[in-house]
Scaffold this active site. Structure first.
Site, mmCIF file in Angstrom:
data_model
loop_
_atom_site.group_PDB
_atom_site.id
_atom_site.type_symbol
_atom_site.label_atom_id
_atom_site.label_comp_id
_atom_site.label_asym_id
_atom_site.label_seq_id
_atom_site.Cartn_x
_atom_site.Cartn_y
_atom_site.Cartn_z
ATOM 1 N N LYS A 100 6.466 4.051 16.843
ATOM 2 C CA LYS A 100 6.432 2.964 15.867
ATOM 3 C C LYS A 100 7.605 3.122 14.916
ATOM 4 O O LYS A 100 7.785 4.176 14.303
ATOM 5 C CB LYS A 100 5.123 2.983 15.082
ATOM 6 C CG LYS A 100 4.933 1.757 14.183
ATOM 7 C CD LYS A 100 3.504 1.657 13.682
ATOM 8 C CE LYS A 100 3.259 0.349 12.947
ATOM 9 N NZ LYS A 100 1.840 0.190 12.549
ATOM 10 N N PHE A 113 -0.924 8.324 4.506
ATOM 11 C CA PHE A 113 -1.631 8.996 5.601
ATOM 12 C C PHE A 113 -2.932 9.643 5.130
ATOM 13 O O PHE A 113 -3.202 10.822 5.413
ATOM 14 C CB PHE A 113 -0.747 10.062 6.250
ATOM 15 C CG PHE A 113 0.259 9.522 7.225
ATOM 16 C CD1 PHE A 113 0.301 8.182 7.570
ATOM 17 C CD2 PHE A 113 1.214 10.363 7.800
ATOM 18 C CE1 PHE A 113 1.239 7.682 8.470
ATOM 19 C CE2 PHE A 113 2.158 9.878 8.701
ATOM 20 C CZ PHE A 113 2.174 8.539 9.034
ATOM 21 N N ASN A 161 0.836 -1.207 0.000
ATOM 22 C CA ASN A 161 0.000 0.000 0.000
ATOM 23 C C ASN A 161 0.864 1.248 0.000
ATOM 24 O O ASN A 161 1.984 1.253 0.521
ATOM 25 C CB ASN A 161 -0.947 -0.006 1.207
ATOM 26 C CG ASN A 161 -0.379 0.722 2.401
ATOM 27 O OD1 ASN A 161 -0.454 1.945 2.497
ATOM 28 N ND2 ASN A 161 0.203 -0.038 3.331
ATOM 29 N N ASN A 201 6.658 -1.208 11.313
ATOM 30 C CA ASN A 201 5.764 -0.749 10.249
ATOM 31 C C ASN A 201 5.967 -1.630 9.005
ATOM 32 O O ASN A 201 6.629 -2.659 9.064
ATOM 33 C CB ASN A 201 6.057 0.725 9.928
ATOM 34 C CG ASN A 201 4.827 1.501 9.509
ATOM 35 O OD1 ASN A 201 4.044 1.042 8.679
ATOM 36 N ND2 ASN A 201 4.652 2.689 10.067
ATOM 37 N N SER A 205 6.232 5.391 8.534
ATOM 38 C CA SER A 205 5.534 5.072 7.296
ATOM 39 C C SER A 205 6.436 5.388 6.103
ATOM 40 O O SER A 205 7.047 6.461 6.055
ATOM 41 C CB SER A 205 4.240 5.887 7.185
ATOM 42 O OG SER A 205 3.679 5.758 5.885
ATOM 43 N N ASN A 230 5.421 6.002 3.148
ATOM 44 C CA ASN A 230 4.643 6.663 2.100
ATOM 45 C C ASN A 230 4.468 8.169 2.290
ATOM 46 O O ASN A 230 3.737 8.806 1.543
ATOM 47 C CB ASN A 230 3.264 5.999 2.013
ATOM 48 C CG ASN A 230 3.370 4.513 1.703
ATOM 49 O OD1 ASN A 230 4.106 4.109 0.803
ATOM 50 N ND2 ASN A 230 2.651 3.696 2.462
ATOM 51 N N THR A 231 5.127 8.733 3.300
ATOM 52 C CA THR A 231 5.129 10.181 3.507
ATOM 53 C C THR A 231 6.558 10.670 3.369
ATOM 54 O O THR A 231 7.427 10.278 4.161
ATOM 55 C CB THR A 231 4.577 10.540 4.898
ATOM 56 O OG1 THR A 231 3.210 10.110 4.980
ATOM 57 C CG2 THR A 231 4.632 12.045 5.137
#
Length: 412
Positions: free
Chosen positions: A322, A198, A194, A351, A280, A282-283
């Protein structure tokens, strides 16, 4: 037969009686007024005596089925009914593959939010109970952040039997995240990639939902009563498990610490624990916050924001961080040193990963960018878990995250 069984049986008898009258009326309709009903169609070709026999047989069969079924269900215990519900729901799981992954995700959230998922009524064995941070987890298996991003289905998800549910990541300002498609299945390996980025409705919307759920959960915990029907498919479901809140930063924010502080001020009153998500993939730039100095500065500001608030006897919610599974040995050592020096309450390990294990190479969607989760993450996450346990000398609680796909894998 208990009182509930007798009540169910009486209710079934009444419904059967009403159904008998409906069948009898349908059988007496004229051909012209009921030409489209099966009863009328059969009535036209049967002689009077056969019609009467047919009516009695049909009525007897209906009444027998309703009353017999009602008596059987009414005398079954809650554990049996709950087991039926979960077995029935499992039969529907293959249908989700016909939906786009993100649509299937949204459908699952909608179903849980509207009570259309089974409810676990069987109590957890006491041996599974865990007490940590002054909180009691009925069992140690929870639902990680990323599934219920906006706290839409907390009650339904707790009702499935999880010991805790973590919502988020939640950003201060609503943001769409990355463009679709952004979720990809790797079915052969039970995995997902994915790159949501966020996607969040923001802290105001999440605070409103958590506030409403918080009051009901606290009332249920103090009275021992659960809201809603006793049915395993209850319309309203309330669980009394632990709820964590995972905090993130907005993609365009220039002050990450301010974003996390805002999340603490708004959401910590509804959280059994808080998680700072700095991992994460993806940021853009987020994982840089895991550097020793950056992480130390961030945690200090977030702890100060939490501790300056007014708290009751239970005190403030514990604060966890995390971390990523893609860290170097030095990165892990730095994180462990910061965690020990600042005495944070725990680490969530880990994560999703940007690495691609050999087991998924060459499979459809394996080259998509984003974080990999599911079965292939289990060994990667466990390696980091072992390393961080040694580095923190067993002094900090660790929440293992990633790749839990069955009871068997927990027994390894």
């Amino acid at each position: 037969m208990g009182r509930e069984g007798v009540g169910f049986l009486l209710q079934s008898w009444r419904k059967g009686r009403q159904l008998w009258h409906s069948v009898a009326r349908a059988a007496n309709y004229s051909t012209s007024s009921a030409i489209h009903t099966p009863t009328a169609s059969v009535d036209r070709v049967l002689p009077p005596k056969s019609r009467l026999t047919w009516r009695r047989l049909l009525t007897g069969a209906v009444l027998g089925s309703v009353i017999g079924g009602g008596a059987y269900v009414g005398t079954s215990d809650e554990a049996t009914i709950s087991n039926w519900a979960f077995q029935g729901a499992s039969l529907l799981n293959p249908l989700f593959k016909f939906f786009e992954p993100e649509d299937a995700h949204r459908l699952a959230i909608w179903a849980a939010a509207h009570g259309l998922v089974p409810k676990e009524t069987r109590p957890d064995p006491f041996i599974l109970e865990v007490t940590l941070w002054g909180r009691t987890f009925s069992n140690p298996v929870g639902l990680a952040a990323g599934f219920d991003k906006n706290a839409e289905a907390v009650e339904g998800l707790l009702g499935l039997g999880f010991g805790f549910v973590e919502v988020g990541s939640v950003t201060p300002v609503p943001q769409e995240g990355n463009p679709r498609p952004r979720v990809f299945r790797i079915q052969e390996q039970g995995a997902i990639i994915n790159r949501y980025g966020f996607s969040s409705e923001g802290i105001v919307a999440v605070a409103r939902r958590l506030g409403a759920q918080h009051g009901k959960r606290r009332l249920a915990e103090t009275t021992g009563e659960l809201f809603g029907s006793a049915s395993p498919f209850a319309t309203r479901i309330t669980g009394t498990g632990i709820v964590g809140v995972n905090l993130g930063k907005n993609k365009t924010s220039e002050d990450a610490a301010a974003d996390y502080v805002q999340g603490v001020h708004t959401l910590s009153q509804y959280a059994d624990y808080l998680v700072i998500n700095v991992s994460s993939p993806n940021t853009p730039g987020l994982r840089k916050l895991q550097g020793r100095k950056q992480l130390q500065d961030l945690i200090k500001k977030v702890l100060a924001a939490r501790d300056e608030m007014q708290w009751g006897e239970a005190g403030p919610p514990p604060l966890l961080v995390k971390i990523s599974p893609d860290l170097s040995k030095q990165d892990l050592a730095d994180i462990a040193a910061v965690a020990l020096s600042l005495r944070i309450d725990g680490l969530v390990v880990t994560n999703t990963t940007v690495s691609r294990p050999d087991s998924i190479l060459g499979l459809v969607h394996s080259t998509e960018t984003g974080g990999l989760s599911g079965k292939p993450l289990f060994n990667i996450s466990n390696e980091i878990l072992r390393d961080i346990y040694v580095l923190t000398k067993g002094k900090i609680p660790l929440v293992g995250c990633g790749g839990i796909s069955s009871v068997a894998i927990l027994q390894r």
